[in-house]
Write a protein that holds these residues in place. Structure first.
Motif, PDB file in Angstrom:
ATOM      1  N   LEU A 180       0.762  -1.290   0.130  1.00 33.90           N
ATOM      2  CA  LEU A 180      -0.125   0.088   0.051  1.00 33.90           C
ATOM      3  C   LEU A 180       0.704   1.150  -0.021  1.00 33.90           C
ATOM      4  CD1 LEU A 180      -2.816  -0.918   2.634  1.00 33.90           C
ATOM      5  CD2 LEU A 180      -2.767  -0.959   0.144  1.00 33.90           C
ATOM      6  N   PRO A 181       0.335   2.361  -0.796  1.00 32.53           N
ATOM      7  CA  PRO A 181       0.995   3.731  -0.589  1.00 32.53           C
ATOM      8  C   PRO A 181       1.512   4.185   0.834  1.00 32.53           C
ATOM      9  CG  PRO A 181      -0.728   3.761  -2.120  1.00 32.53           C
ATOM     10  CD  PRO A 181      -0.727   2.474  -1.596  1.00 32.53           C
ATOM     11  N   LYS A 182       2.668   4.735   1.081  1.00 31.67           N
ATOM     12  CA  LYS A 182       2.996   5.136   2.372  1.00 31.67           C
ATOM     13  C   LYS A 182       2.524   6.431   2.374  1.00 31.67           C
ATOM     14  CE  LYS A 182       5.338   1.424   3.319  1.00 31.67           C
ATOM     15  NZ  LYS A 182       4.686   0.705   4.163  1.00 31.67           N
ATOM     16  N   ARG A 183       1.594   6.878   2.977  1.00 33.44           N
ATOM     17  CA  ARG A 183       0.849   8.255   3.163  1.00 33.44           C
ATOM     18  C   ARG A 183       1.195   9.143   4.547  1.00 33.44           C
ATOM     19  NH1 ARG A 183      -2.765   8.027  -1.116  1.00 33.44           N
ATOM     20  NH2 ARG A 183      -3.715   5.788  -1.555  1.00 33.44           N
ATOM     21  N   THR A 184       1.414  10.316   4.392  1.00 39.59           N
ATOM     22  CA  THR A 184       1.587  11.006   5.596  1.00 39.59           C
ATOM     23  C   THR A 184      -0.052  11.033   6.223  1.00 39.59           C
ATOM     24  OG1 THR A 184       1.041  12.901   4.347  1.00 39.59           O
ATOM     25  CG2 THR A 184       3.631  12.354   4.870  1.00 39.59           C
ATOM     26  N   ASP A 245     -12.709  11.827   1.315  1.00 37.87           N
ATOM     27  CA  ASP A 245     -11.959  11.556  -0.093  1.00 37.87           C
ATOM     28  C   ASP A 245     -12.661  10.579  -1.077  1.00 37.87           C
ATOM     29  OD1 ASP A 245      -9.870  13.416   0.390  1.00 37.87           O
ATOM     30  OD2 ASP A 245      -9.180  11.938   2.040  1.00 37.87           O
ATOM     31  N   PHE A 246     -13.211   9.688  -0.320  1.00 33.98           N
ATOM     32  CA  PHE A 246     -13.946   8.390  -1.004  1.00 33.98           C
ATOM     33  C   PHE A 246     -15.285   8.289  -0.342  1.00 33.98           C
ATOM     34  CE2 PHE A 246      -9.512   7.547  -1.670  1.00 33.98           C
ATOM     35  CZ  PHE A 246      -9.417   7.392  -3.167  1.00 33.98           C
ATOM     36  N   ILE A 247     -16.409   8.016  -1.300  1.00 32.34           N
ATOM     37  CA  ILE A 247     -17.663   7.420  -1.019  1.00 32.34           C
ATOM     38  C   ILE A 247     -17.823   5.984  -1.683  1.00 32.34           C
ATOM     39  CG2 ILE A 247     -20.129   7.798  -1.268  1.00 32.34           C
ATOM     40  CD1 ILE A 247     -19.650  10.736  -1.369  1.00 32.34           C
ATOM     41  N   PHE A 248     -18.126   5.100  -0.623  1.00 31.84           N
ATOM     42  CA  PHE A 248     -18.460   3.829  -1.224  1.00 31.84           C
ATOM     43  C   PHE A 248     -19.857   3.511  -0.852  1.00 31.84           C
ATOM     44  CE2 PHE A 248     -13.689   3.839  -0.141  1.00 31.84           C
ATOM     45  CZ  PHE A 248     -13.335   3.174  -1.030  1.00 31.84           C
ATOM     46  N   ASN A 276     -13.820  14.636  -7.314  1.00 28.40           N
ATOM     47  CA  ASN A 276     -12.617  13.827  -7.979  1.00 28.40           C
ATOM     48  C   ASN A 276     -13.094  12.564  -8.574  1.00 28.40           C
ATOM     49  OD1 ASN A 276     -10.993  15.784  -7.261  1.00 28.40           O
ATOM     50  ND2 ASN A 276     -10.209  14.900  -5.352  1.00 28.40           N
ATOM     51  N   ASN A 277     -14.402  12.360  -8.590  1.00 29.26           N
ATOM     52  CA  ASN A 277     -15.172  11.072  -9.488  1.00 29.26           C
ATOM     53  C   ASN A 277     -14.687   9.844  -8.351  1.00 29.26           C
ATOM     54  OD1 ASN A 277     -16.635  12.255 -11.299  1.00 29.26           O
ATOM     55  ND2 ASN A 277     -14.591  12.555 -12.433  1.00 29.26           N
ATOM     56  N   GLN A 278     -14.425   9.824  -7.196  1.00 28.95           N
ATOM     57  CA  GLN A 278     -14.178   8.847  -6.123  1.00 28.95           C
ATOM     58  C   GLN A 278     -15.205   8.180  -5.464  1.00 28.95           C
ATOM     59  OE1 GLN A 278      -9.403  10.542  -5.936  1.00 28.95           O
ATOM     60  NE2 GLN A 278     -10.617  10.582  -4.349  1.00 28.95           N
ATOM     61  N   ILE A 279     -16.281   8.167  -6.166  1.00 28.75           N
ATOM     62  CA  ILE A 279     -17.425   7.264  -5.722  1.00 28.75           C
ATOM     63  C   ILE A 279     -17.309   5.913  -6.459  1.00 28.75           C
ATOM     64  CG2 ILE A 279     -19.965   7.243  -5.481  1.00 28.75           C
ATOM     65  CD1 ILE A 279     -19.793  10.122  -6.610  1.00 28.75           C
ATOM     66  N   VAL A 280     -17.186   4.818  -5.211  1.00 32.77           N
ATOM     67  CA  VAL A 280     -16.987   3.412  -5.722  1.00 32.77           C
ATOM     68  C   VAL A 280     -18.296   2.598  -5.557  1.00 32.77           C
ATOM     69  CG1 VAL A 280     -15.793   1.429  -5.344  1.00 32.77           C
ATOM     70  CG2 VAL A 280     -14.684   3.829  -5.002  1.00 32.77           C
ATOM     71  N   GLU A 281     -19.059   2.157  -6.542  1.00 29.89           N
ATOM     72  CA  GLU A 281     -20.079   1.495  -6.472  1.00 29.89           C
ATOM     73  C   GLU A 281     -19.832  -0.068  -6.065  1.00 29.89           C
ATOM     74  OE1 GLU A 281     -21.884   1.857 -10.116  1.00 29.89           O
ATOM     75  OE2 GLU A 281     -22.204   3.952 -10.123  1.00 29.89           O
ATOM     76  N   LEU A 282     -20.375  -0.571  -5.034  1.00 31.52           N
ATOM     77  CA  LEU A 282     -19.938  -2.030  -4.474  1.00 31.52           C
ATOM     78  C   LEU A 282     -21.248  -2.881  -4.887  1.00 31.52           C
ATOM     79  CD1 LEU A 282     -18.761  -1.182  -0.928  1.00 31.52           C
ATOM     80  CD2 LEU A 282     -17.122  -1.434  -2.930  1.00 31.52           C
ATOM     81  N   ASP A 283     -20.837  -4.186  -4.594  1.00 30.94           N
ATOM     82  CA  ASP A 283     -21.853  -5.089  -4.524  1.00 30.94           C
ATOM     83  C   ASP A 283     -22.410  -5.406  -3.180  1.00 30.94           C
ATOM     84  OD1 ASP A 283     -22.723  -7.983  -3.966  1.00 30.94           O
ATOM     85  OD2 ASP A 283     -22.248  -8.167  -6.367  1.00 30.94           O
ATOM     86  N   ASP A 284     -23.405  -5.258  -3.104  1.00 26.04           N
ATOM     87  CA  ASP A 284     -24.358  -5.017  -1.945  1.00 26.04           C
ATOM     88  C   ASP A 284     -24.080  -6.262  -1.168  1.00 26.04           C
ATOM     89  OD1 ASP A 284     -25.446  -2.790  -3.333  1.00 26.04           O
ATOM     90  OD2 ASP A 284     -27.469  -3.232  -2.441  1.00 26.04           O
ATOM     91  N   ALA A 304      -9.336   0.773  -5.919  1.00 21.41           N
ATOM     92  CA  ALA A 304      -9.971   2.335  -6.004  1.00 21.41           C
ATOM     93  C   ALA A 304      -8.944   3.453  -5.228  1.00 21.41           C
ATOM     94  CB  ALA A 304     -11.271   2.272  -5.279  1.00 21.41           C
ATOM     95  N   THR A 305      -8.438   2.986  -4.049  1.00 22.53           N
ATOM     96  CA  THR A 305      -7.662   4.027  -3.318  1.00 22.53           C
ATOM     97  C   THR A 305      -6.358   4.049  -3.685  1.00 22.53           C
ATOM     98  OG1 THR A 305      -7.490   2.652  -1.722  1.00 22.53           O
ATOM     99  CG2 THR A 305      -9.510   3.886  -1.711  1.00 22.53           C
ATOM    100  N   ALA A 306      -5.653   3.081  -4.022  1.00 29.20           N
ATOM    101  CA  ALA A 306      -4.350   3.013  -4.151  1.00 29.20           C
ATOM    102  C   ALA A 306      -3.683   3.835  -5.177  1.00 29.20           C
ATOM    103  CB  ALA A 306      -3.759   1.662  -4.502  1.00 29.20           C
ATOM    104  N   LYS A 307      -4.760   4.181  -6.411  1.00 26.24           N
ATOM    105  CA  LYS A 307      -4.167   4.967  -7.499  1.00 26.24           C
ATOM    106  C   LYS A 307      -4.061   6.518  -7.032  1.00 26.24           C
ATOM    107  CE  LYS A 307      -9.046   5.390  -8.887  1.00 26.24           C
ATOM    108  NZ  LYS A 307      -9.848   4.786 -10.167  1.00 26.24           N
ATOM    109  N   VAL A 308      -4.669   6.922  -6.065  1.00 24.74           N
ATOM    110  CA  VAL A 308      -4.676   8.304  -5.673  1.00 24.74           C
ATOM    111  C   VAL A 308      -3.052   8.497  -5.045  1.00 24.74           C
ATOM    112  CG1 VAL A 308      -5.456   9.968  -4.033  1.00 24.74           C
ATOM    113  CG2 VAL A 308      -7.087   8.157  -5.066  1.00 24.74           C
ATOM    114  N   PRO A 309      -2.563   9.806  -5.554  1.00 24.44           N
ATOM    115  CA  PRO A 309      -1.264  10.069  -5.000  1.00 24.44           C
ATOM    116  C   PRO A 309      -0.864  10.086  -3.579  1.00 24.44           C
ATOM    117  CG  PRO A 309      -1.682  11.206  -6.919  1.00 24.44           C
ATOM    118  CD  PRO A 309      -3.174  10.636  -6.491  1.00 24.44           C
ATOM    119  N   ALA A 310       0.048   9.498  -3.129  1.00 23.71           N
ATOM    120  CA  ALA A 310       0.461   9.455  -1.461  1.00 23.71           C
ATOM    121  C   ALA A 310       0.694  11.035  -1.130  1.00 23.71           C
ATOM    122  CB  ALA A 310       1.611   8.683  -1.225  1.00 23.71           C
TER     123      ALA A 310
END
Length: 310
Positions: A180-184, A245-248, A276-284, A304-310
Motif C-alpha cells: 500500500l502507498p506510504k501516506r502522511t 475523499d471517497f464514498i463507497f 474527483n469522481n471517487q465514488i465507488v459502487e460496491l456489490d451489496d 480504488a484508493t491506491a491509485k490516488v497519489p500519496a
C-alpha cells in the motif's frame, strides 16, 4: 436480493449473541473445535456434538451458505434461505432468516441448521424439536470469519478444506495490503449502507476491512460511545462537513444508488469524493457478508484508493 432496511441490516450485523447448539446443548464460538480434523466423527464445536456427518444441512444465513460451499460442503446443503443468492447452485427456498419458522424448517428434515441470528427465539424452538443448531453471529473481525469457517469445516467433515480456504484468504489479504502507498495522511471515506445515510464505523467488521486498506472513517466520531452499535445514521451536513475523499456505496442493488445519484444530491457537489469522481459502487451482497468473498471487497477498495497519489 430483497430490500433490507439499513436499520435491519445494522441490527443483523451488530448481533453479538453466542452460538447455541441443538440437542438441548449450548455452544460458543469462542470454544475451540475438537475432533474431526480429518473428517472422522463424532465431532464437537463448543458443546455441540454431531455423531455423524450431516447430509441435510439447512442454512438460514447467506454468509454461512457461502462458507459451506467454499469449503466443499455444498452437496450436503439441501435448503437455504431466501437471501442466500450465492453461489448460484445453492438450493434457495422461501425459508426466511429474518422471520424464521420452526415448522417450515423442520419440514426440510435437517440434521444441522446454521443461522446467524436467534430471531423469534428460533434456536429454542429448533432445540425443542431435537434439531442441531449452529449459530454463527455476525463477525466483528477477520478472526471471527476464520473461526466460523473452521467450525463449519469441523461439523461437516471438511476441516482440511476449511483450513485451506482460511489460509488462502490470509495469503490474498497479505498480498493486497503489503504494498500500500506510504501516506502522511490517511484518505477518508464514507461507507453508505442506504440512502437514509446509515453507515458503519471502524469498530464493525466492514470498518476493519477499510482499515486494512489504510483508510480513515468519517463516521467514527458519530458513534464514539458505541450506543448505535457501530451503525450510526449521519446527517447530510455531517458528511458534507467531513468532506470524505471517497464514498463507497453498498446500496447499489437494494436502493439503486450510483455515482450519478450521489452527484445529483443537493449540496454534495463540493465533496472531494464527488469532485474527483471517487465514488465507488460496491456489490451489496459482498459488502454485507463476512465469508471468503471479503477478499474481493478488499481488492475493490485497494484498487480504488491506491491509485490516488500519496
Amino acid at each position: 436480493m430483497s430490500r433490507r432496511t439499513p436499520r435491519l441490516f445494522a441490527t443483523a450485523l451488530a448481533a453479538g449473541v453466542l452460538l447455541l447448539g441443538g440437542c438441548a446443548e449450548k455452544t460458543s464460538t469462542d470454544t475451540p473445535a475438537s475432533g474431526g480434523s480429518g473428517g472422522a466423527f463424532p465431532v464437537t464445536v463448543g458443546n455441540l456434538t454431531l455423531e455423524k456427518r450431516p447430509e441435510k444441512i439447512v442454512s438460514l444465513s447467506p454468509t454461512a451458505t457461502e462458507m459451506l460451499f467454499a469449503i466443499g460442503a455444498g452437496k450436503q446443503v439441501t435448503a437455504v434461505d431466501d437471501q442466500s443468492n450465492y453461489p448460484a447452485e445453492a438450493p434457495r427456498t422461501d425459508l426466511s432468516g429474518y422471520q424464521p419458522n420452526a415448522e417450515a424448517i423442520a419440514a426440510k428434515s435437517p440434521d444441522l441448521v446454521v443461522l446467524s441470528n436467534n430471531l423469534n427465539k428460533i434456536v429454542d424452538q429448533l432445540v425443542a424439536l431435537k434439531i442441531p443448531v449452529l449459530q454463527t453471529p455476525a463477525a466483528t473481525t477477520l478472526d471471527d470469519s476464520y473461526r466460523q469457517l473452521t467450525d463449519l469445516g469441523t461439523l461437516t467433515g471438511h476441516r482440511s478444506e476449511a483450513d485451506a480456504v482460511v489460509q488462502k484468504m490470509k495469503d490474498e489479504i497479505t498480498a493486497l495490503t503489503k504494498d500500500l502507498p506510504k501516506r502522511t495522511e490517511k484518505p477518508t471515506y464514507f461507507h453508505e449502507l442506504g440512502p437514509e445515510l446509515y453507515t458503519a464505523t471502524s469498530k464493525t467488521f466492514i470498518g476493519t476491512i477499510y482499515a486494512l486498506a489504510g483508510l480513515e472513517n468519517i463516521a467514527d466520531a458519530s458513534d464514539a460511545d458505541g450506543k448505535n452499535g457501530g451503525y450510526p445514521q449521519l446527517s447530510q451536513e455531517v458528511i458534507v462537513k467531513a468532506n470524505p475523499d471517497f464514498i463507497f456505496l453498498s446500496d447499489t442493488k437494494c436502493c439503486k444508488q450510483s455515482a450519478d445519484t450521489v452527484k445529483a444530491r443537493s449540496g454534495w457537489s463540493g465533496i472531494t469524493a464527488v469532485k474527483n469522481n471517487q465514488i465507488v459502487e460496491l456489490d451489496d451482497d459482498i459488502a454485507s457478508r463476512w465469508g471468503p468473498r471479503v477478499v474481493e471487497l478488499l481488492k475493490v477498495i485497494v484498487d480504488a484508493t491506491a491509485k490516488v497519489p500519496a
